[in-house]
Scaffold this active site. Sequence first.
Site, PDB file in Angstrom:
ATOM      1  N   GLY A   1      39.748  42.134  41.803  1.00 61.74           N
ATOM      2  CA  GLY A   1      39.413  41.329  42.481  1.00 61.74           C
ATOM      3  C   GLY A   1      39.236  41.965  44.271  1.00 61.74           C
ATOM      4  O   GLY A   1      38.783  40.902  45.233  1.00 61.74           O
TER       5      GLY A   1
ATOM      6  N   LYS B   1      38.317  34.769  33.603  1.00 63.81           N
ATOM      7  CA  LYS B   1      39.237  33.317  34.199  1.00 63.81           C
ATOM      8  C   LYS B   1      38.690  31.985  34.390  1.00 63.81           C
ATOM      9  O   LYS B   1      38.098  32.378  33.449  1.00 63.81           O
ATOM     10  CB  LYS B   1      39.451  34.650  35.589  1.00 63.81           C
ATOM     11  CG  LYS B   1      39.359  35.909  35.104  1.00 63.81           C
ATOM     12  CD  LYS B   1      40.316  36.701  36.981  1.00 63.81           C
ATOM     13  CE  LYS B   1      40.401  37.726  36.779  1.00 63.81           C
ATOM     14  NZ  LYS B   1      40.861  38.789  37.545  1.00 63.81           N
TER      15      LYS B   1
ATOM     16  N   GLU C   1      47.374  38.706  37.012  1.00 62.66           N
ATOM     17  CA  GLU C   1      47.901  36.912  37.690  1.00 62.66           C
ATOM     18  C   GLU C   1      48.584  35.561  36.839  1.00 62.66           C
ATOM     19  O   GLU C   1      49.342  34.835  37.242  1.00 62.66           O
ATOM     20  CB  GLU C   1      46.257  36.031  37.159  1.00 62.66           C
ATOM     21  CG  GLU C   1      45.671  36.649  38.479  1.00 62.66           C
ATOM     22  CD  GLU C   1      43.967  37.028  38.011  1.00 62.66           C
ATOM     23  OE1 GLU C   1      43.619  36.263  37.022  1.00 62.66           O
ATOM     24  OE2 GLU C   1      43.318  37.856  38.617  1.00 62.66           O
TER      25      GLU C   1
ATOM     26  N   ASN D   1      36.453  39.097  31.661  1.00 64.00           N
ATOM     27  CA  ASN D   1      37.864  37.968  31.232  1.00 64.00           C
ATOM     28  C   ASN D   1      36.786  37.536  31.949  1.00 64.00           C
ATOM     29  O   ASN D   1      37.090  37.584  33.589  1.00 64.00           O
ATOM     30  CB  ASN D   1      38.548  39.072  32.081  1.00 64.00           C
ATOM     31  CG  ASN D   1      40.108  38.008  32.612  1.00 64.00           C
ATOM     32  OD1 ASN D   1      39.633  36.861  31.447  1.00 64.00           O
ATOM     33  ND2 ASN D   1      40.882  38.664  32.714  1.00 64.00           N
TER      34      ASN D   1
ATOM     35  N   HIS E   1      48.191  38.828  32.165  1.00 63.43           N
ATOM     36  CA  HIS E   1      47.539  40.064  32.966  1.00 63.43           C
ATOM     37  C   HIS E   1      48.434  38.884  34.126  1.00 63.43           C
ATOM     38  O   HIS E   1      49.168  39.190  33.676  1.00 63.43           O
ATOM     39  CB  HIS E   1      46.123  38.614  32.809  1.00 63.43           C
ATOM     40  CG  HIS E   1      45.291  39.016  33.907  1.00 63.43           C
ATOM     41  ND1 HIS E   1      45.644  38.293  35.265  1.00 63.43           N
ATOM     42  CD2 HIS E   1      44.052  39.556  33.633  1.00 63.43           C
ATOM     43  CE1 HIS E   1      44.166  39.280  35.594  1.00 63.43           C
ATOM     44  NE2 HIS E   1      43.307  40.216  34.697  1.00 63.43           N
TER      45      HIS E   1
ATOM     46  N   GLU F   1      45.781  47.984  34.745  1.00 68.03           N
ATOM     47  CA  GLU F   1      45.048  46.964  35.452  1.00 68.03           C
ATOM     48  C   GLU F   1      45.626  46.912  37.326  1.00 68.03           C
ATOM     49  O   GLU F   1      46.516  46.332  37.384  1.00 68.03           O
ATOM     50  CB  GLU F   1      44.745  46.235  35.440  1.00 68.03           C
ATOM     51  CG  GLU F   1      43.835  45.727  34.678  1.00 68.03           C
ATOM     52  CD  GLU F   1      42.880  44.206  34.065  1.00 68.03           C
ATOM     53  OE1 GLU F   1      41.676  44.553  34.048  1.00 68.03           O
ATOM     54  OE2 GLU F   1      43.556  43.359  34.558  1.00 68.03           O
TER      55      GLU F   1
ATOM     56  N   SER G   1      38.105  45.919  39.629  1.00 65.48           N
ATOM     57  CA  SER G   1      36.925  45.903  40.744  1.00 65.48           C
ATOM     58  C   SER G   1      36.424  46.932  39.889  1.00 65.48           C
ATOM     59  O   SER G   1      35.197  47.710  40.445  1.00 65.48           O
ATOM     60  CB  SER G   1      37.172  46.534  41.945  1.00 65.48           C
ATOM     61  OG  SER G   1      37.787  45.298  42.480  1.00 65.48           O
TER      62      SER G   1
HETATM   63  P1  PGA Z   1      38.043  42.612  38.529  1.00 68.09           P
HETATM   64  O1  PGA Z   1      39.301  41.566  38.026  1.00 68.09           O
HETATM   65  O2  PGA Z   1      37.775  43.363  37.881  1.00 68.09           O
HETATM   66  O3  PGA Z   1      37.924  41.304  38.955  1.00 68.09           O
HETATM   67  O4  PGA Z   1      38.586  43.222  39.636  1.00 68.09           O
HETATM   68  C1  PGA Z   1      39.702  42.102  36.622  1.00 68.09           C
HETATM   69  C2  PGA Z   1      40.833  41.897  35.638  1.00 68.09           C
HETATM   70  O5  PGA Z   1      41.469  40.760  36.344  1.00 68.09           O
HETATM   71  O6  PGA Z   1      40.943  42.130  34.511  1.00 68.09           O
END
Ligand code: PGA
Length: 264
Positions: free
Chosen positions: A178, A16, A102, A14, A100, A172, A218
Amino acid sequence: MTNHKNENLYIIGNWKMHKNWHEMINFSEQLETKLTHFRTNIKFGLAVPYLYLQSVAKRFNQKIIVSSQDFYHKTAGAFTGAVSAEMVRSTGAKYAIIGHSERRNLFNDDYEIINKKIKLAFENDLTPILCVGESLEVFQAQITRHFIKQQLTSAWNQINIDFKKQIIIAYEPIWAIGTGETATPEIAQKICSYIRTCISEIFNETIAKKAIILYGGSVKPNNAKTLAQKEDINGFLIGGASLNFDDFIQIANNGWIGKNKLDE
Ligand code: PGA
Protein backbone atom coordinates in the site's frame (compact mmCIF):
# COMPACT_ATOMS: atom_id res chain seq x y z
CA MET A 1 16.36 -22.88 -5.67
CA THR A 2 14.70 -22.20 -9.00
CA ASN A 3 13.31 -24.09 -11.95
CA HIS A 4 9.74 -24.61 -10.86
CA LYS A 5 7.31 -26.29 -13.21
CA ASN A 6 4.21 -24.22 -12.76
CA GLU A 7 2.83 -22.92 -16.05
CA ASN A 8 0.01 -21.00 -14.49
CA LEU A 9 -0.13 -17.34 -13.57
CA TYR A 10 -2.05 -16.57 -10.39
CA ILE A 11 -3.84 -13.23 -10.12
CA ILE A 12 -5.42 -13.00 -6.70
CA GLY A 13 -7.11 -9.88 -5.39
CA ASN A 14 -7.17 -9.15 -1.68
CA TRP A 15 -9.98 -6.68 -1.17
CA LYS A 16 -9.32 -6.17 2.55
CA MET A 17 -12.17 -4.11 4.04
CA HIS A 18 -13.39 -2.59 0.80
CA LYS A 19 -16.52 -2.67 -1.34
CA ASN A 20 -20.14 -2.87 -0.31
CA TRP A 21 -22.49 -5.62 -1.46
CA HIS A 22 -23.53 -3.84 -4.66
CA GLU A 23 -19.95 -3.09 -5.63
CA MET A 24 -19.05 -6.73 -5.02
CA ILE A 25 -21.88 -7.91 -7.30
CA ASN A 26 -20.89 -5.44 -9.96
CA PHE A 27 -17.23 -6.51 -9.91
CA SER A 28 -18.17 -10.20 -9.90
CA GLU A 29 -20.43 -9.76 -12.92
CA GLN A 30 -17.70 -8.01 -14.84
CA LEU A 31 -15.18 -10.71 -13.96
CA GLU A 32 -17.60 -13.48 -14.89
CA THR A 33 -18.10 -11.97 -18.33
CA LYS A 34 -14.41 -11.39 -18.87
CA LEU A 35 -13.28 -14.79 -17.64
CA THR A 36 -14.27 -16.58 -20.85
CA HIS A 37 -11.76 -14.43 -22.78
CA PHE A 38 -8.83 -15.59 -20.71
CA ARG A 39 -6.76 -18.70 -21.19
CA THR A 40 -7.19 -21.23 -18.42
CA ASN A 41 -3.52 -20.84 -17.43
CA ILE A 42 -4.42 -17.56 -15.81
CA LYS A 43 -5.88 -18.47 -12.44
CA PHE A 44 -7.90 -15.64 -11.00
CA GLY A 45 -8.78 -15.42 -7.36
CA LEU A 46 -10.56 -13.11 -4.96
CA ALA A 47 -10.06 -12.86 -1.22
CA VAL A 48 -13.25 -11.08 -0.25
CA PRO A 49 -14.75 -10.13 3.12
CA TYR A 50 -16.49 -13.09 4.83
CA LEU A 51 -19.89 -11.65 4.03
CA TYR A 52 -19.38 -12.13 0.30
CA LEU A 53 -17.73 -15.56 0.26
CA GLN A 54 -20.87 -17.53 -0.43
CA SER A 55 -22.06 -15.25 -3.20
CA VAL A 56 -18.68 -15.28 -4.97
CA ALA A 57 -18.13 -19.02 -4.45
CA LYS A 58 -21.56 -19.82 -5.87
CA ARG A 59 -21.25 -17.55 -8.86
CA PHE A 60 -17.84 -18.80 -9.96
CA ASN A 61 -18.31 -22.42 -8.97
CA GLN A 62 -14.57 -23.28 -8.78
CA LYS A 63 -13.71 -21.22 -11.86
CA ILE A 64 -11.71 -18.89 -9.68
CA ILE A 65 -9.93 -19.21 -6.35
CA VAL A 66 -12.27 -17.97 -3.65
CA SER A 67 -10.53 -17.14 -0.40
CA SER A 68 -11.25 -15.66 2.98
CA GLN A 69 -8.81 -13.07 4.27
CA ASP A 70 -8.44 -14.81 7.62
CA PHE A 71 -10.43 -16.82 10.17
CA TYR A 72 -10.28 -17.18 13.94
CA HIS A 73 -7.84 -19.64 15.50
CA LYS A 74 -10.47 -21.55 17.53
CA THR A 75 -12.86 -24.15 16.23
CA ALA A 76 -16.06 -22.75 17.83
CA GLY A 77 -17.28 -21.06 20.99
CA ALA A 78 -18.13 -17.78 22.64
CA PHE A 79 -16.04 -15.50 20.44
CA THR A 80 -18.43 -12.78 19.42
CA GLY A 81 -17.73 -11.48 15.96
CA ALA A 82 -15.31 -14.26 15.02
CA VAL A 83 -15.56 -16.63 12.06
CA SER A 84 -14.15 -20.17 12.06
CA ALA A 85 -12.34 -22.12 9.37
CA GLU A 86 -15.27 -24.53 9.20
CA MET A 87 -17.66 -21.64 8.55
CA VAL A 88 -15.45 -20.34 5.78
CA ARG A 89 -15.30 -23.76 4.12
CA SER A 90 -19.05 -24.22 4.40
CA THR A 91 -19.61 -21.14 2.20
CA GLY A 92 -17.95 -22.98 -0.68
CA ALA A 93 -14.66 -21.07 -0.36
CA LYS A 94 -11.63 -23.35 -0.55
CA TYR A 95 -8.78 -21.03 0.37
CA ALA A 96 -7.86 -18.77 3.27
CA ILE A 97 -5.21 -16.10 3.58
CA ILE A 98 -3.27 -16.66 6.79
CA GLY A 99 -0.70 -14.39 8.39
CA HIS A 100 -1.25 -11.26 6.34
CA SER A 101 0.97 -8.55 7.83
CA GLU A 102 -2.13 -6.52 8.71
CA ARG A 103 -3.41 -9.43 10.80
CA ARG A 104 0.03 -9.91 12.35
CA ASN A 105 0.44 -6.22 13.17
CA LEU A 106 -3.07 -4.94 13.86
CA PHE A 107 -4.65 -8.09 15.31
CA ASN A 108 -1.64 -9.64 17.02
CA ASP A 109 -1.48 -12.86 15.06
CA ASP A 110 1.78 -14.30 16.36
CA TYR A 111 3.73 -17.35 15.23
CA GLU A 112 1.72 -19.69 17.42
CA ILE A 113 -1.66 -18.41 16.24
CA ILE A 114 -0.58 -18.59 12.62
CA ASN A 115 0.59 -22.16 13.14
CA LYS A 116 -2.81 -23.02 14.65
CA LYS A 117 -4.57 -21.43 11.70
CA ILE A 118 -2.56 -23.45 9.21
CA LYS A 119 -3.54 -26.62 11.08
CA LEU A 120 -7.17 -25.57 11.18
CA ALA A 121 -7.13 -24.77 7.49
CA PHE A 122 -5.99 -28.29 6.62
CA GLU A 123 -8.40 -29.88 9.07
CA ASN A 124 -11.21 -28.04 7.33
CA ASP A 125 -10.13 -28.69 3.77
CA LEU A 126 -9.02 -25.12 3.14
CA THR A 127 -5.81 -24.35 1.28
CA PRO A 128 -3.86 -21.72 3.18
CA ILE A 129 -2.32 -18.78 1.37
CA LEU A 130 0.42 -18.03 3.87
CA CYS A 131 1.75 -14.47 3.81
CA VAL A 132 5.30 -13.72 4.87
CA GLY A 133 7.31 -10.54 4.59
CA GLU A 134 9.68 -8.31 6.45
CA SER A 135 9.42 -4.78 7.80
CA LEU A 136 11.54 -1.93 6.53
CA GLU A 137 13.80 -2.25 9.57
CA VAL A 138 14.45 -5.91 8.89
CA PHE A 139 15.02 -5.17 5.22
CA GLN A 140 17.50 -2.40 6.00
CA ALA A 141 19.31 -4.55 8.53
CA GLN A 142 19.72 -7.12 5.74
CA ILE A 143 18.30 -9.95 7.76
CA THR A 144 15.31 -10.61 5.50
CA ARG A 145 16.18 -14.23 4.79
CA HIS A 146 16.62 -15.09 8.41
CA PHE A 147 13.30 -13.41 9.22
CA ILE A 148 11.39 -15.11 6.41
CA LYS A 149 12.78 -18.50 7.32
CA GLN A 150 11.55 -18.04 10.86
CA GLN A 151 8.08 -17.08 9.62
CA LEU A 152 7.97 -20.16 7.41
CA THR A 153 9.30 -22.70 9.88
CA SER A 154 7.08 -21.47 12.70
CA ALA A 155 3.97 -21.47 10.50
CA TRP A 156 4.57 -25.07 9.39
CA ASN A 157 5.78 -26.31 12.75
CA GLN A 158 4.65 -29.92 13.28
CA ILE A 159 2.56 -29.96 10.18
CA ASN A 160 3.00 -32.86 7.85
CA ILE A 161 1.61 -32.67 4.40
CA ASP A 162 1.65 -35.12 1.57
CA PHE A 163 2.61 -34.22 -1.95
CA LYS A 164 -1.02 -33.83 -3.01
CA LYS A 165 -1.49 -30.74 -0.87
CA GLN A 166 -0.89 -27.40 -2.46
CA ILE A 167 1.42 -24.94 -0.77
CA ILE A 168 0.78 -21.27 -1.50
CA ILE A 169 3.05 -18.61 -0.05
CA ALA A 170 2.76 -14.90 -0.70
CA TYR A 171 5.91 -12.87 -0.22
CA GLU A 172 4.75 -9.42 0.79
CA PRO A 173 7.44 -7.08 2.08
CA ILE A 174 5.63 -4.81 4.53
CA TRP A 175 7.46 -1.76 3.26
CA ALA A 176 5.86 -2.35 -0.15
CA ILE A 177 2.26 -2.86 0.94
CA GLY A 178 0.00 0.00 0.00
CA THR A 179 3.00 2.32 -0.18
CA GLY A 180 3.46 2.52 -3.93
CA GLU A 181 6.95 1.19 -3.25
CA THR A 182 7.51 -2.17 -4.97
CA ALA A 183 10.33 -4.58 -4.40
CA THR A 184 12.43 -4.61 -7.54
CA PRO A 185 11.85 -7.73 -9.61
CA GLU A 186 15.38 -8.80 -8.63
CA ILE A 187 14.71 -8.51 -4.91
CA ALA A 188 11.33 -10.22 -5.27
CA GLN A 189 12.87 -13.05 -7.27
CA LYS A 190 15.70 -13.51 -4.81
CA ILE A 191 13.37 -13.87 -1.86
CA CYS A 192 10.79 -15.97 -3.70
CA SER A 193 13.57 -18.32 -4.75
CA TYR A 194 14.77 -18.44 -1.16
CA ILE A 195 11.22 -19.25 -0.01
CA ARG A 196 11.23 -22.20 -2.40
CA THR A 197 14.50 -23.38 -0.89
CA CYS A 198 13.00 -23.12 2.60
CA ILE A 199 9.96 -25.14 1.52
CA SER A 200 12.27 -27.77 0.16
CA GLU A 201 14.05 -27.93 3.52
CA ILE A 202 10.83 -28.00 5.51
CA PHE A 203 9.10 -30.56 3.30
CA ASN A 204 10.90 -31.80 0.22
CA GLU A 205 11.93 -30.80 -3.26
CA THR A 206 8.83 -32.13 -5.02
CA ILE A 207 6.57 -30.02 -2.86
CA ALA A 208 8.86 -27.00 -3.25
CA LYS A 209 8.89 -27.26 -7.01
CA LYS A 210 5.14 -27.21 -7.28
CA ALA A 211 4.60 -24.65 -4.55
CA ILE A 212 2.84 -21.52 -5.74
CA ILE A 213 4.82 -18.46 -4.72
CA LEU A 214 3.16 -15.10 -5.13
CA TYR A 215 4.56 -11.63 -4.82
CA GLY A 216 2.46 -8.92 -3.18
CA GLY A 217 3.09 -5.28 -2.40
CA SER A 218 2.02 -2.44 -4.69
CA VAL A 219 1.56 -4.67 -7.73
CA LYS A 220 0.15 -2.45 -10.47
CA PRO A 221 -0.44 -2.74 -14.22
CA ASN A 222 2.89 -1.00 -14.87
CA ASN A 223 5.08 -3.37 -12.86
CA ALA A 224 3.26 -6.67 -13.40
CA LYS A 225 5.17 -7.57 -16.52
CA THR A 226 8.69 -7.32 -15.13
CA LEU A 227 7.75 -9.05 -11.89
CA ALA A 228 6.03 -11.92 -13.71
CA GLN A 229 9.14 -12.47 -15.82
CA LYS A 230 10.91 -13.80 -12.78
CA GLU A 231 10.94 -17.54 -12.66
CA ASP A 232 10.10 -18.09 -9.01
CA ILE A 233 7.15 -15.69 -9.04
CA ASN A 234 4.02 -17.65 -9.97
CA GLY A 235 1.65 -14.73 -9.63
CA PHE A 236 0.46 -11.92 -7.45
CA LEU A 237 -1.52 -11.11 -4.36
CA ILE A 238 -2.94 -7.70 -5.15
CA GLY A 239 -4.44 -5.26 -2.69
CA GLY A 240 -5.22 -1.72 -3.87
CA ALA A 241 -5.09 -2.43 -7.59
CA SER A 242 -7.54 -5.34 -7.28
CA LEU A 243 -10.32 -2.94 -6.33
CA ASN A 244 -10.36 -1.43 -9.77
CA PHE A 245 -11.60 -3.95 -12.32
CA ASP A 246 -9.63 -2.56 -15.25
CA ASP A 247 -6.39 -2.48 -13.28
CA PHE A 248 -6.97 -6.04 -12.09
CA ILE A 249 -7.44 -7.27 -15.67
CA GLN A 250 -4.51 -5.24 -16.91
CA ILE A 251 -2.28 -6.86 -14.31
CA ALA A 252 -3.36 -10.26 -15.62
CA ASN A 253 -2.66 -9.24 -19.23
CA ASN A 254 0.70 -7.66 -18.50
CA GLY A 255 1.69 -10.46 -16.17
CA TRP A 256 0.97 -13.01 -18.88
CA ILE A 257 3.10 -11.11 -21.38
CA GLY A 258 5.93 -10.99 -18.85
CA LYS A 259 5.67 -14.60 -17.79
CA ASN A 260 5.75 -15.84 -21.35
CA LYS A 261 8.17 -13.18 -22.56
CA LEU A 262 5.78 -12.45 -25.42
CA ASP A 263 7.19 -9.08 -26.35
CA GLU A 264 10.84 -10.03 -26.73
P1 PGA B 1 -1.18 -3.64 -2.04
O1 PGA B 1 -1.56 -4.75 -0.97
O2 PGA B 1 -1.23 -4.29 -3.40
O3 PGA B 1 -2.23 -2.57 -1.89
O4 PGA B 1 0.19 -3.15 -1.72
C1 PGA B 1 -1.08 -6.06 -1.07
C2 PGA B 1 -1.58 -6.90 0.09
O5 PGA B 1 -1.59 -6.39 1.21
O6 PGA B 1 -1.96 -8.07 -0.10
